[in-house]
Design a protein around this motif. Structure first.
Motif, PDB file in Angstrom:
ATOM      1  N   ARG A   1       0.853  -1.190   0.000  1.00  0.00           N
ATOM      2  CA  ARG A   1       0.000   0.000   0.000  1.00  0.00           C
ATOM      3  C   ARG A   1       0.886   1.236   0.000  1.00  0.00           C
ATOM      4  O   ARG A   1       1.932   1.262   0.632  1.00  0.00           O
ATOM      5  CB  ARG A   1      -0.900   0.041   1.231  1.00  0.00           C
ATOM      6  CG  ARG A   1      -1.927  -1.055   1.228  1.00  0.00           C
ATOM      7  CD  ARG A   1      -2.681  -1.067   2.527  1.00  0.00           C
ATOM      8  NE  ARG A   1      -3.478  -2.268   2.578  1.00  0.00           N
ATOM      9  CZ  ARG A   1      -4.777  -2.273   2.745  1.00  0.00           C
ATOM     10  NH1 ARG A   1      -5.424  -1.146   2.902  1.00  0.00           N
ATOM     11  NH2 ARG A   1      -5.436  -3.402   2.780  1.00  0.00           N
ATOM     12  N   LEU A   2       0.395   2.250  -0.709  1.00  0.00           N
ATOM     13  CA  LEU A   2       1.163   3.483  -0.823  1.00  0.00           C
ATOM     14  C   LEU A   2       0.185   4.632  -1.019  1.00  0.00           C
ATOM     15  O   LEU A   2      -0.746   4.526  -1.814  1.00  0.00           O
ATOM     16  CB  LEU A   2       2.113   3.391  -2.029  1.00  0.00           C
ATOM     17  CG  LEU A   2       3.023   4.558  -2.315  1.00  0.00           C
ATOM     18  CD1 LEU A   2       4.053   4.727  -1.198  1.00  0.00           C
ATOM     19  CD2 LEU A   2       3.727   4.348  -3.650  1.00  0.00           C
ATOM     20  N   ALA A   3       0.376   5.706  -0.308  1.00  0.00           N
ATOM     21  CA  ALA A   3      -0.449   6.906  -0.470  1.00  0.00           C
ATOM     22  C   ALA A   3       0.467   8.074  -0.801  1.00  0.00           C
ATOM     23  O   ALA A   3       1.549   8.214  -0.227  1.00  0.00           O
ATOM     24  CB  ALA A   3      -1.229   7.194   0.813  1.00  0.00           C
ATOM     25  N   ILE A   4       0.029   8.885  -1.763  1.00  0.00           N
ATOM     26  CA  ILE A   4       0.829  10.037  -2.189  1.00  0.00           C
ATOM     27  C   ILE A   4      -0.073  11.260  -2.209  1.00  0.00           C
ATOM     28  O   ILE A   4      -1.129  11.244  -2.834  1.00  0.00           O
ATOM     29  CB  ILE A   4       1.428   9.800  -3.591  1.00  0.00           C
ATOM     30  CG1 ILE A   4       2.374   8.612  -3.555  1.00  0.00           C
ATOM     31  CG2 ILE A   4       2.139  11.054  -4.089  1.00  0.00           C
ATOM     32  CD1 ILE A   4       2.866   8.177  -4.910  1.00  0.00           C
ATOM     33  N   ARG A   5       0.365  12.317  -1.536  1.00  0.00           N
ATOM     34  CA  ARG A   5      -0.347  13.593  -1.568  1.00  0.00           C
ATOM     35  C   ARG A   5       0.495  14.557  -2.381  1.00  0.00           C
ATOM     36  O   ARG A   5       1.694  14.677  -2.157  1.00  0.00           O
ATOM     37  CB  ARG A   5      -0.530  14.146  -0.161  1.00  0.00           C
ATOM     38  CG  ARG A   5      -1.532  13.381   0.642  1.00  0.00           C
ATOM     39  CD  ARG A   5      -1.694  13.892   2.047  1.00  0.00           C
ATOM     40  NE  ARG A   5      -1.342  15.295   2.214  1.00  0.00           N
ATOM     41  CZ  ARG A   5      -1.286  15.896   3.376  1.00  0.00           C
ATOM     42  NH1 ARG A   5      -1.534  15.231   4.473  1.00  0.00           N
ATOM     43  NH2 ARG A   5      -0.965  17.166   3.463  1.00  0.00           N
ATOM     44  N   SER A   6      -0.157  15.235  -3.316  1.00  0.00           N
ATOM     45  CA  SER A   6       0.582  16.227  -4.099  1.00  0.00           C
ATOM     46  C   SER A   6      -0.392  17.126  -4.836  1.00  0.00           C
ATOM     47  O   SER A   6      -1.594  16.882  -4.857  1.00  0.00           O
ATOM     48  CB  SER A   6       1.521  15.541  -5.091  1.00  0.00           C
ATOM     49  OG  SER A   6       0.790  14.865  -6.073  1.00  0.00           O
ATOM     50  N   GLY A   7       0.163  18.133  -5.469  1.00  0.00           N
ATOM     51  CA  GLY A   7      -0.642  19.087  -6.224  1.00  0.00           C
ATOM     52  C   GLY A   7      -0.851  18.639  -7.656  1.00  0.00           C
ATOM     53  O   GLY A   7      -0.617  17.473  -8.008  1.00  0.00           O
ATOM     54  N   HIS A   8      -1.270  19.580  -8.489  1.00  0.00           N
ATOM     55  CA  HIS A   8      -1.532  19.302  -9.903  1.00  0.00           C
ATOM     56  C   HIS A   8      -0.243  19.440 -10.711  1.00  0.00           C
ATOM     57  O   HIS A   8       0.593  20.289 -10.437  1.00  0.00           O
ATOM     58  CB  HIS A   8      -2.583  20.275 -10.448  1.00  0.00           C
ATOM     59  CG  HIS A   8      -3.926  20.094  -9.824  1.00  0.00           C
ATOM     60  ND1 HIS A   8      -4.775  19.089 -10.218  1.00  0.00           N
ATOM     61  CD2 HIS A   8      -4.556  20.774  -8.849  1.00  0.00           C
ATOM     62  CE1 HIS A   8      -5.879  19.160  -9.502  1.00  0.00           C
ATOM     63  NE2 HIS A   8      -5.773  20.170  -8.656  1.00  0.00           N
ATOM     64  N   GLY A   9      -0.101  18.586 -11.720  1.00  0.00           N
ATOM     65  CA  GLY A   9       0.996  18.727 -12.666  1.00  0.00           C
ATOM     66  C   GLY A   9       2.372  18.352 -12.166  1.00  0.00           C
ATOM     67  O   GLY A   9       3.374  18.819 -12.705  1.00  0.00           O
ATOM     68  N   VAL A  10       2.439  17.487 -11.151  1.00  0.00           N
ATOM     69  CA  VAL A  10       3.752  17.118 -10.607  1.00  0.00           C
ATOM     70  C   VAL A  10       4.265  15.779 -11.119  1.00  0.00           C
ATOM     71  O   VAL A  10       5.385  15.378 -10.802  1.00  0.00           O
ATOM     72  CB  VAL A  10       3.742  17.109  -9.054  1.00  0.00           C
ATOM     73  CG1 VAL A  10       3.409  18.490  -8.519  1.00  0.00           C
ATOM     74  CG2 VAL A  10       2.771  16.067  -8.524  1.00  0.00           C
ATOM     75  N   GLY A  11       3.444  15.065 -11.902  1.00  0.00           N
ATOM     76  CA  GLY A  11       3.887  13.796 -12.473  1.00  0.00           C
ATOM     77  C   GLY A  11       3.233  12.562 -11.881  1.00  0.00           C
ATOM     78  O   GLY A  11       3.771  11.466 -11.994  1.00  0.00           O
TER      79      GLY A  11
END
Length: 135
Positions: A50-60
């Motif tokens: 399991r993996l969770a990633i938080r990020s904004g728009h347009g980061v890949g």
């Protein structure tokens, strides 16, 4: 960008190494260089279920998810991977198009093993897959 010249025998010889090191797989098979966060997340996938990633728009994120899906499906046989998105249009227009783009960068002998449609990625009815057990 030209696909690397890798045949099925070479892929079979490297499959266990690539299974343990998705960053190496991305660099070798797709000739791409992950950003630091993408490399960290890919390596985390190799050892976690399991993996969770938080990020904004347009980061890949779509690129990362495409690499992760292709790495997983190319280093395990047989396998299934369920892909979900916030809505069908986003999934097809953004993510699935990105998968197709990266699939086309695989070396021809590997790319030929896959059937790609607007809604699915399936291994063709073949035992030549590098991830398939060899007798």
């Amino acid at each position: 960008m030209n696909a690397p010249a890798i045949d099925l025998a070479q892929a079979r010889a490297n499959i266990l190494r690539w299974r343990a090191d998705p960053v190496l797989w991305v660099r070798t098979m797709l000739r791409a260089e992950p950003d630091a966060w993408q490399a960290d997340a890919l390596m985390a996938m190799a050892v976690n279920d399991r993996l969770a990633i938080r990020s904004g728009h347009g980061v890949g994120k779509s690129t990362f998810m495409s690499w992760a899906l292709l790495w997983f499906m190319n280093t395990r046989y047989p396998c299934k991977a369920l892909v979900t998105g916030s809505n069908f249009d986003q999934l097809v227009a953004t993510f699935w198009a990105e998968v197709g783009s990266w699939l086309n960068r695989l070396p021809e002998p590997i790319r030929r093993e896959w059937e790609y449609t607007s809604e699915a990625l399936r291994m063709r009815a073949s035992t030549t897959s590098p991830a398939a057990p060899q007798e």
